[in-house]
Design a protein around this motif. Structure first.
Motif, PDB file in Angstrom:
ATOM      1  N   ALA A  91      -1.167  91.755  19.825  1.00 20.53           N
ATOM      2  CA  ALA A  91      -0.119  92.568  20.427  1.00 20.53           C
ATOM      3  C   ALA A  91      -0.748  93.784  21.095  1.00 20.53           C
ATOM      4  CB  ALA A  91       0.880  93.013  19.364  1.00 20.53           C
ATOM      5  N   GLY A  92      -0.228  94.155  22.237  1.00 18.84           N
ATOM      6  CA  GLY A  92      -0.746  95.333  22.929  1.00 18.84           C
ATOM      7  C   GLY A  92      -0.345  95.347  24.380  1.00 18.84           C
ATOM      8  N   GLU A  93      -0.709  96.420  25.048  1.00 23.20           N
ATOM      9  CA  GLU A  93      -0.379  96.567  26.459  1.00 23.20           C
ATOM     10  C   GLU A  93      -1.413  95.840  27.305  1.00 23.20           C
ATOM     11  OE1 GLU A  93       1.421 100.288  28.310  1.00 23.20           O
ATOM     12  OE2 GLU A  93      -0.634 100.342  29.086  1.00 23.20           O
ATOM     13  N   ARG A  94      -0.944  95.138  28.307  1.00 20.27           N
ATOM     14  CA  ARG A  94      -1.831  94.449  29.246  1.00 20.27           C
ATOM     15  C   ARG A  94      -1.116  94.309  30.571  1.00 20.27           C
ATOM     16  NH1 ARG A  94      -2.882  88.878  26.343  1.00 20.27           N
ATOM     17  NH2 ARG A  94      -4.258  88.632  28.124  1.00 20.27           N
ATOM     18  N   GLU A  95      -1.875  94.044  31.606  1.00 16.13           N
ATOM     19  CA  GLU A  95      -1.259  93.874  32.927  1.00 16.13           C
ATOM     20  C   GLU A  95      -0.813  92.428  33.093  1.00 16.13           C
ATOM     21  OE1 GLU A  95      -2.551  95.674  36.975  1.00 16.13           O
ATOM     22  OE2 GLU A  95      -3.205  93.577  36.974  1.00 16.13           O
ATOM     23  N   VAL A  96       0.425  92.281  33.493  1.00 20.62           N
ATOM     24  CA  VAL A  96       1.010  90.949  33.655  1.00 20.62           C
ATOM     25  C   VAL A  96       1.855  90.927  34.923  1.00 20.62           C
ATOM     26  CG1 VAL A  96       1.078  90.450  31.173  1.00 20.62           C
ATOM     27  CG2 VAL A  96       3.023  91.589  32.265  1.00 20.62           C
ATOM     28  N   THR A  97       2.213  89.728  35.331  1.00 23.99           N
ATOM     29  CA  THR A  97       3.216  89.540  36.374  1.00 23.99           C
ATOM     30  C   THR A  97       4.424  88.881  35.727  1.00 23.99           C
ATOM     31  OG1 THR A  97       1.567  89.333  38.135  1.00 23.99           O
ATOM     32  CG2 THR A  97       3.749  88.427  38.570  1.00 23.99           C
ATOM     33  N   VAL A  98       5.583  89.493  35.923  1.00 25.70           N
ATOM     34  CA  VAL A  98       6.812  89.056  35.264  1.00 25.70           C
ATOM     35  C   VAL A  98       7.752  88.437  36.292  1.00 25.70           C
ATOM     36  CG1 VAL A  98       8.838  89.808  33.948  1.00 25.70           C
ATOM     37  CG2 VAL A  98       6.604  90.831  33.494  1.00 25.70           C
ATOM     38  N   LEU A  99       8.380  87.334  35.926  1.00 25.27           N
ATOM     39  CA  LEU A  99       9.323  86.641  36.809  1.00 25.27           C
ATOM     40  C   LEU A  99      10.662  86.510  36.105  1.00 25.27           C
ATOM     41  CD1 LEU A  99       8.731  83.500  38.984  1.00 25.27           C
ATOM     42  CD2 LEU A  99      10.602  83.496  37.332  1.00 25.27           C
ATOM     43  N   PHE A 100      11.709  86.983  36.765  1.00 25.38           N
ATOM     44  CA  PHE A 100      13.082  86.800  36.313  1.00 25.38           C
ATOM     45  C   PHE A 100      13.783  85.861  37.282  1.00 25.38           C
ATOM     46  CE2 PHE A 100      13.436  90.349  33.267  1.00 25.38           C
ATOM     47  CZ  PHE A 100      14.398  89.834  32.408  1.00 25.38           C
ATOM     48  N   VAL A 101      14.551  84.907  36.768  1.00 24.26           N
ATOM     49  CA  VAL A 101      15.365  84.046  37.621  1.00 24.26           C
ATOM     50  C   VAL A 101      16.747  83.934  36.994  1.00 24.26           C
ATOM     51  CG1 VAL A 101      14.470  81.958  36.477  1.00 24.26           C
ATOM     52  CG2 VAL A 101      15.581  81.769  38.692  1.00 24.26           C
ATOM     53  N   ASP A 102      17.772  83.933  37.844  1.00 21.50           N
ATOM     54  CA  ASP A 102      19.148  83.948  37.357  1.00 21.50           C
ATOM     55  C   ASP A 102      20.013  83.104  38.282  1.00 21.50           C
ATOM     56  OD1 ASP A 102      20.723  85.399  35.224  1.00 21.50           O
ATOM     57  OD2 ASP A 102      21.972  85.801  36.978  1.00 21.50           O
ATOM     58  N   ILE A 103      20.902  82.298  37.693  1.00 21.71           N
ATOM     59  CA  ILE A 103      21.829  81.494  38.492  1.00 21.71           C
ATOM     60  C   ILE A 103      22.914  82.394  39.069  1.00 21.71           C
ATOM     61  CG2 ILE A 103      23.532  79.629  38.459  1.00 21.71           C
ATOM     62  CD1 ILE A 103      21.953  78.308  36.247  1.00 21.71           C
ATOM     63  N   ARG A 104      23.165  82.278  40.348  1.00 23.93           N
ATOM     64  CA  ARG A 104      24.212  83.068  40.991  1.00 23.93           C
ATOM     65  C   ARG A 104      25.579  82.429  40.757  1.00 23.93           C
ATOM     66  NH1 ARG A 104      21.047  84.095  46.728  1.00 23.93           N
ATOM     67  NH2 ARG A 104      19.817  85.901  46.054  1.00 23.93           N
ATOM     68  N   GLY A 105      26.565  83.272  40.501  1.00 23.07           N
ATOM     69  CA  GLY A 105      27.926  82.778  40.310  1.00 23.07           C
ATOM     70  C   GLY A 105      28.110  81.979  39.043  1.00 23.07           C
ATOM     71  N   TYR A 106      27.281  82.247  38.027  1.00 23.05           N
ATOM     72  CA  TYR A 106      27.324  81.438  36.805  1.00 23.05           C
ATOM     73  C   TYR A 106      28.642  81.628  36.049  1.00 23.05           C
ATOM     74  CZ  TYR A 106      25.990  79.679  32.199  1.00 23.05           C
ATOM     75  OH  TYR A 106      25.933  78.997  31.007  1.00 23.05           O
ATOM     76  N   THR A 107      29.156  82.851  36.042  1.00 23.80           N
ATOM     77  CA  THR A 107      30.402  83.113  35.317  1.00 23.80           C
ATOM     78  C   THR A 107      31.551  82.303  35.910  1.00 23.80           C
ATOM     79  OG1 THR A 107      29.667  85.340  34.760  1.00 23.80           O
ATOM     80  CG2 THR A 107      32.023  84.887  34.583  1.00 23.80           C
ATOM     81  N   GLY A 108      31.681  82.330  37.243  1.00 20.73           N
ATOM     82  CA  GLY A 108      32.725  81.552  37.891  1.00 20.73           C
ATOM     83  C   GLY A 108      32.508  80.056  37.721  1.00 20.73           C
ATOM     84  N   LEU A 189      23.783  74.650  43.153  1.00 20.86           N
ATOM     85  CA  LEU A 189      23.701  75.995  42.592  1.00 20.86           C
ATOM     86  C   LEU A 189      22.535  76.737  43.226  1.00 20.86           C
ATOM     87  CD1 LEU A 189      24.247  75.217  38.802  1.00 20.86           C
ATOM     88  CD2 LEU A 189      25.835  76.399  40.324  1.00 20.86           C
ATOM     89  N   SER A 190      22.682  78.056  43.356  1.00 22.95           N
ATOM     90  CA  SER A 190      21.594  78.866  43.901  1.00 22.95           C
ATOM     91  C   SER A 190      21.177  79.903  42.868  1.00 22.95           C
ATOM     92  CB  SER A 190      22.027  79.567  45.194  1.00 22.95           C
ATOM     93  OG  SER A 190      23.098  80.455  44.942  1.00 22.95           O
ATOM     94  N   VAL A 191      19.981  80.442  43.062  1.00 20.24           N
ATOM     95  CA  VAL A 191      19.438  81.426  42.122  1.00 20.24           C
ATOM     96  C   VAL A 191      18.829  82.588  42.890  1.00 20.24           C
ATOM     97  CG1 VAL A 191      18.926  79.700  40.340  1.00 20.24           C
ATOM     98  CG2 VAL A 191      17.165  80.293  42.018  1.00 20.24           C
ATOM     99  N   GLY A 192      18.602  83.673  42.177  1.00 26.85           N
ATOM    100  CA  GLY A 192      17.820  84.781  42.684  1.00 26.85           C
ATOM    101  C   GLY A 192      16.615  84.976  41.782  1.00 26.85           C
ATOM    102  N   VAL A 193      15.469  85.339  42.373  1.00 26.16           N
ATOM    103  CA  VAL A 193      14.227  85.508  41.622  1.00 26.16           C
ATOM    104  C   VAL A 193      13.674  86.899  41.887  1.00 26.16           C
ATOM    105  CG1 VAL A 193      11.874  84.661  41.251  1.00 26.16           C
ATOM    106  CG2 VAL A 193      13.708  83.039  41.795  1.00 26.16           C
ATOM    107  N   GLY A 194      13.304  87.608  40.837  1.00 28.52           N
ATOM    108  CA  GLY A 194      12.642  88.898  40.950  1.00 28.52           C
ATOM    109  C   GLY A 194      11.283  88.864  40.280  1.00 28.52           C
TER     110      GLY A 194
END
Length: 269
Positions: A91-108, A189-194
């Motif tokens: 465990a500890g701090e390190r440099e990483v690249t993080v990817l978030f992906v989410d389905i758009r309009g999932y609630t509807g 379905l479409s998604v957004g990625v950050g």
């Protein structure tokens, strides 16, 4: 020996435990069992005992392998591999690249459907995304309903992690377009990625009954914010400047720069 009316008892052991013995009657010739005979019988017993012990060890090893395979189904593959090989999850701090992906309009999407249909749709999506992440050397940290968090560069270092993450982000968009729509009359379905790159704390968090391997920090928050901004930017994938510079022009050729954007919850643009 007298009760059994035999001449020799040959013991078989598994470690310190006596598990069986063989009874030998008198020789038909009327001869006695010589010290040499008894030594040979002892050697045979030793070989059989060793084999019994080996079989026991094989069963334990098979059980361990089965447990490892089960473990791999519930924790990130790289984490399971470390645990199986006896390595510590540092465990500890390190440099990483993080990817978030989410389905758009999932609630509807979920509102008008039965839970089983939602489950099968999301299952196809998560299977596709996780395969793409793993193929590029990343680790899926968690799924949360319609979203997914993945990290590149942890728990194992990854060369060109920024490029790998951007490639996966673009592959996810193409993969979503190729997935069949839930119903024939609907659009896919479409998604957004950050995606963002920077320092983060990687390690186990203690819950009441287990450890949870995760990644926490400002870099993770930025990736989540960028994912949330994709819709207003009319973009499928949004990445931070560090990721853009390190991933290379060829990888990022289709990206358009947006300077000095205000990001919700952050002081710096």
């Amino acid at each position: 020996i007298e009760t059994l009316e035999v001449a020799v008892l040959v013991p078989f052991r598994r470690g310190p435990d006596l598990v069986a013995f063989s009874c030998l009657g008198p020789k038909r010739s009327g001869d006695i069992y010589t010290p040499t005979d008894l030594a040979w019988l002892g050697a045979v017993a030793g070989k059989v005992s060793d084999r019994l012990l080996a079989l026991d060890a094989t069963a334990v090893a098979e059980q361990a392998r089965a447990m490892q395979e089960a473990l791999r189904r519930y924790v990130p593959g790289a984490v399971a591999a470390r645990l199986a090989s006896g390595q510590d999850i540092e465990a500890g701090e390190r440099e990483v690249t993080v990817l978030f992906v989410d389905i758009r309009g999932y609630t509807g999407f979920s509102e008008a459907r039965q839970a089983e249909e939602i489950f099968h749709t999301v299952n196809r999506y998560t299977e596709m995304v996780s395969q793409l992440v793993r193929a590029r050397g990343g680790s899926v940290v968690e799924f949360h309903g319609d979203g997914l968090l993945a990290v590149f560069g942890a728990p194992d270092a990854l060369a060109m992690k920024e490029r790998a993450a951007v490639q996966v982000g673009c592959e996810i968009i193409a993969g979503m377009a190729a997935l069949p729509a839930p119903l024939a009359a609907e659009a896919p379905l479409s998604v957004g990625v950050g995606i963002s790159t920077g320092p983060a704390f990687v390690g186990n968090i203690q819950s009441s009954d287990r450890f949870i391997w995760t990644v926490i920090g400002n870099t993770v928050n930025l990736a989540a914010r960028l994912q949330g901004m994709t819709r207003e930017l009319d973009a499928a994938v949004a990445i931070d400047d560090t990721t853009f510079r390190r991933a290379g022009r060829e990888t990022c050729a289709a990206f358009v720069r947006h300077a000095d954007l205000a990001i919700r919850g952050r002081a710096q643009p």
